[in-house]
Design an enzyme around this catalytic site. Structure first.
Site, PDB file in Angstrom:
ATOM      1  N   LYS A  38       0.671  -1.596   0.052  1.00  0.00           N
ATOM      2  CA  LYS A  38      -0.195   0.041   0.113  1.00  0.00           C
ATOM      3  C   LYS A  38       1.105   1.317  -0.135  1.00  0.00           C
ATOM      4  O   LYS A  38       1.704   1.540   0.634  1.00  0.00           O
ATOM      5  CB  LYS A  38      -1.105   0.252   0.685  1.00  0.00           C
ATOM      6  CG  LYS A  38      -2.391   1.384   1.560  1.00  0.00           C
ATOM      7  CD  LYS A  38      -2.475   1.511   2.364  1.00  0.00           C
ATOM      8  CE  LYS A  38      -1.364   2.936   2.724  1.00  0.00           C
ATOM      9  NZ  LYS A  38      -1.955   4.145   2.347  1.00  0.00           N
ATOM     10  N   GLU A  76      10.048   1.468  10.249  1.00  0.00           N
ATOM     11  CA  GLU A  76      10.654   2.139  10.189  1.00  0.00           C
ATOM     12  C   GLU A  76      10.212   4.239   9.998  1.00  0.00           C
ATOM     13  O   GLU A  76       9.449   4.381   9.007  1.00  0.00           O
ATOM     14  CB  GLU A  76      11.253   2.740   9.020  1.00  0.00           C
ATOM     15  CG  GLU A  76      12.847   3.160   8.670  1.00  0.00           C
ATOM     16  CD  GLU A  76      13.319   4.276   8.646  1.00  0.00           C
ATOM     17  OE1 GLU A  76      13.146   5.293   9.451  1.00  0.00           O
ATOM     18  OE2 GLU A  76      12.514   5.083   7.099  1.00  0.00           O
ATOM     19  N   CYS A  95      13.770  11.494   6.319  1.00  0.00           N
ATOM     20  CA  CYS A  95      13.259  11.036   7.582  1.00  0.00           C
ATOM     21  C   CYS A  95      14.710  11.141   8.350  1.00  0.00           C
ATOM     22  O   CYS A  95      14.887  11.532   9.407  1.00  0.00           O
ATOM     23  CB  CYS A  95      12.581   9.374   7.887  1.00  0.00           C
ATOM     24  SG  CYS A  95      14.214   8.488   7.308  1.00  0.00           S
ATOM     25  N   GLU A 121       9.607  16.126  15.183  1.00  0.00           N
ATOM     26  CA  GLU A 121      10.086  16.082  13.962  1.00  0.00           C
ATOM     27  C   GLU A 121       8.865  17.388  12.892  1.00  0.00           C
ATOM     28  O   GLU A 121       7.501  17.126  12.305  1.00  0.00           O
ATOM     29  CB  GLU A 121       9.770  14.613  13.723  1.00  0.00           C
ATOM     30  CG  GLU A 121      10.257  14.281  11.860  1.00  0.00           C
ATOM     31  CD  GLU A 121      10.058  13.346  11.369  1.00  0.00           C
ATOM     32  OE1 GLU A 121      11.576  12.570  10.801  1.00  0.00           O
ATOM     33  OE2 GLU A 121       9.196  11.919  11.573  1.00  0.00           O
TER      34      GLU A 121
END
Length: 487
Positions: free
Chosen positions: A178, A253, A287, A391
Site C-alpha cells: 500500500k 522505520e 527522515c 519532527e
C-alpha cells in the site's frame, strides 16, 4: 466532484490484473495545487482480494530457487531503468520533488534496490554446529513467511516501496503493498512492468488508498503475518495496537530529529555544503534530514554567517526546472504545518535568519498556487522548543551553539527520536568517541547519506523497531528453523 481536465485514473493491481474501485480519492500536483490524478479509495473488500491472490501465488513463488527469483528481480530492474526518465517525471510531478532529485536519487535507487537484493539472496549462509559427544549435528534452514504487508510513505515513493518489495519477494514471499495515497503513480507504473519481468500473477499486489482505511484493513488481516512500515511514529503506534492480537512480525522505520554536531576543527568548506544538503534536500522531507545543528562556540558566528548566505542561494521553484534546488512540499496541509513551527519559534523568541517570513519567494505564474517554502534557518532556539524536539519534515533547520563534547552529546540525545546523526571533526579519536555515545541507529562522520545496503538501517527509541539491509531484511522476511540430526 467534477473536474474540467481529463485526470489520470489509477487502478489497483490484484492477481496480475488492474482492477477498478468503487470510489476514488483526489491526488494533487503539489507544484500547482491542482487535482491531476484519482487514486482508488480501497477498503476491506479490495484488501481481501489482494491477500487471497497473494496466498494463492505463494506456493509456486516460494518453491522457486533463489537464482530463479534473482533473475526476475534483475529483469524488473532493467525495465524500470529503461523507463527511468518517465518514472522520474512522474515522481517529480506526483510528489513535488525536483526533477533532478528524482532522476539522480529516487529512480536510480529503486532500480538498485532490485539489483541489490537479486544479488544478496544468492549469498546467504546458514549455521551449523556439531556436538560430537552426543553424536549430533545441528543446522538452521530459512523459509519465506507468507504474505507480507508493505506500507510505504509519500516522501520517497518508489525508492522506499521497492526497498520493501525487493527483499520480500527475493526471499520467496508474496506481497500486498500500500503506497501513500498522495504519491501512488510510480507504484502503478511499476505494476505495468511486472508481467514482462516474469513476476507470476499474485506475487506482487498493490492496493491504493488511505492508511486509516486501506492500511488498517491490511494490518488487521489474519492472513498477513508480517508488516513492514515506513512512516510516522504515531501511525506505527496504531499498527502495533492493531497487529498485537495476531502477534504479527513488525519492521517499523519511523521519524527522526537528527542532529549535526560540528566541532571547531571541522573543515567548513566540506561541512557547510553537505549540511545544507542534509537540511534541505528533497524539501527537507527525508527522515534522515538534519534539523538540529550544534556548532561549537568558537566557530558558531562564522558557520552561521556562511551557512545562511549559502542557504539563500538555494533556488525554489518549478520542480521540472533542472536548475531548481527545492521543489514543492507534499500538500497544503503539510506546508501549513511546517510554517506553524517557524511561527512558534518566533513566538518563543528565536531568530529566523532566512527563509519563511523573512525573504520573499518569487514563483513562476503556473506555480503560484503550489506548496512552496524557502529554506529556513532558525537561531537562538531553546533545546526544549518544539522546533528542537518534534519532527518538522520540511526545509527548516535550527542552529545552536555548544561548548564541550560532553555537553553536546547530552543535548543531541535529549529527544525521543534516535534515527541518524552527523559528526564533523578532523579528530579521529573524537569522531569514534562521539559516534559510540550518540543514541542513533546511523552516524555519519564528515559526510551524509552514504549508504552500504549490506549494513543495518533503522533507528533507536521512537525512531523504529528492527533494521533493514541485506542480512536484516533476509532475517525479517524469512522464518528460521533449527534442525538436529543424531547419527
Amino acid at each position: 466532484m467534477a473536474h474540467s481536465k481529463a485526470l489520470l485514473v489509477l487502478e489497483n493491481f490484484i492477481g496480475g490484473k488492474f482492477v477498478t474501485c468503487s470510489s476514488y480519492i483526489d491526488s494533487y500536483n503539489p507544484s500547482t495545487g491542482d487535482v491531476y490524478c484519482r487514486v482508488p479509495d480501497s477498503g476491506k473488500e479490495e484488501v481481501e482480494a489482494a491477500v487471497k491472490a497473494a496466498k494463492d501465488a505463494f506456493p509456486i513463488w516460494s518453491s522457486k530457487s533463489p537464482l530463479e527469483r534473482s533473475r526476475i528481480l534483475n529483469k524488473l530492474a532493467d525495465l524500470i531503468e529503461h523507463d527511468l526518465e518517465a518514472f522520474a517525471q512522474a515522481e517529480s510531478k506526483d510528489q513535488g520533488k525536483t526533477i533532478t532529485f528524482a532522476r539522480t536519487v529516487d529512480i536510480p535507487r529503486a532500480v538498485y534496490n532490485f539489483r541489490f537484493f537479486a544479488s544478496s539472496i544468492l549469498h546467504h549462509t546458514t549455521e551449523c554446529t556439531e556436538m560430537a559427544t552426543m553424536g549430533c549435528v545441528h543446522y538452521t534452514s530459512r523459509a519465506p513467511v507468507g504474505v507480507a504487508g508493505l506500507i510505504s510513505p509519500w516522501n520517497l515513493p518508489l525508492y522506499l516501496l521497492t526497498w520493501k518489495i525487493a527483499p520480500a519477494i527475493a526471499c520467496g514471499n508474496t506481497v500486498v503493498a500500500k503506497p501513500s495515497e498522495m504519491t501512488s503513480v510510480t507504484a502503478w507504473m511499476m505494476c505495468k512492468l511486472l508481467e514482462k519481468a516474469g513476476v507470476p500473477h499474485g506475487v506482487v499486489n498493490v492496493v491504493f488508498g488511505t492508511g486509516a482505511k486501506t492500511g488498517e484493513a491490511l494490518v488487521c488481516h489474519p492472513d498477513v503475518p508480517l508488516i513492514s512500515f515506513t512512516g510516522s511514529t504515531l501511525t506505527a503506534q496504531r499498527i502495533m495496537e492493531k497487529s498485537a492480537p495476531h502477534c504479527k512480525r513488525l519492521s517499523l522505520e519511523l521519524g527522526g530529529k537528527n542532529p549535526a554536531i560540528i566541532f571547531d576543527d571541522a573543515d567548513l568548506t566540506q561541512c557547510i555544503p553537505m549540511t545544507l544538503r542534509s537540511s534541505f534536500a528533497n524539501q527537507g522531507e527525508i527522515c534522515l534530514c538534519t534539523s538540529r545543528i550544534f556548532v561549537q562556540r568558537g566557530i558558531y558566528s562564522e558557520f552561521l554567517k556562511r551557512f545562511v548566505a549559502e542557504a539563500k542561494k538555494w533556488k525554489v521553484g518549478n520542480p521540472s526546472d533542472p536548475t531548481v534546488d527545492v521543489g514543492a512540499l507534499i500538500s497544503e496541509e503539510h506546508l501549513e504545518k511546517v510554517r506553524s513551527y517557524v511561527k512558534k519559534a518566533q513566538a518563543e523568541g528565536a531568530r529566523v535568519l532566512c527563509g519563511e517570513g523573512v525573504d520573499s519567494l518569487t514563483l513562476p505564474a503556473g506555480n503560484q498556487k503550489g506548496y512552496f517554502m524557502l529554506p529556513t534557518v532558525i537561531a537562538e532556539v531553546k533545546d526544549e522548543s518544539c522546533c528542537m524536539q518534534e519532527e518538522i519534515f520540511g526545509p527548516v533547520t535550527c542552529v545552536v551553539a555548544f561548548d564541550t563534547e560532553e555537553e553536546v552529546i547530552k543535548r543531541a540525545n535529549s529527544v525521543k527520536y534516535g534515527l541518524a546523526a552527523t559528526v564533523w571533526s578532523s579528530n579521529v579519536g573524537r569522531v569514534h568517541r562521539v559516534a559510540q555515545r550518540l543514541q542513533a541507529g546511523l552516524v555519519w562522520t564528515n559526510c551524509w547519506l552514504v549508504r552500504d545496503l549490506n549494513l543495518p538501517f533503522g533507528g533507536m527509541k521512537a525512531s523504529g523497531i528492527g533494521r533493514e539491509g541485506a542480512k536484516d531484511s533476509y532475517e525479517f522476511f524469512t522464518e528460521v528453523k533449527t534442525i538436529t540430526i543424531k547419527h
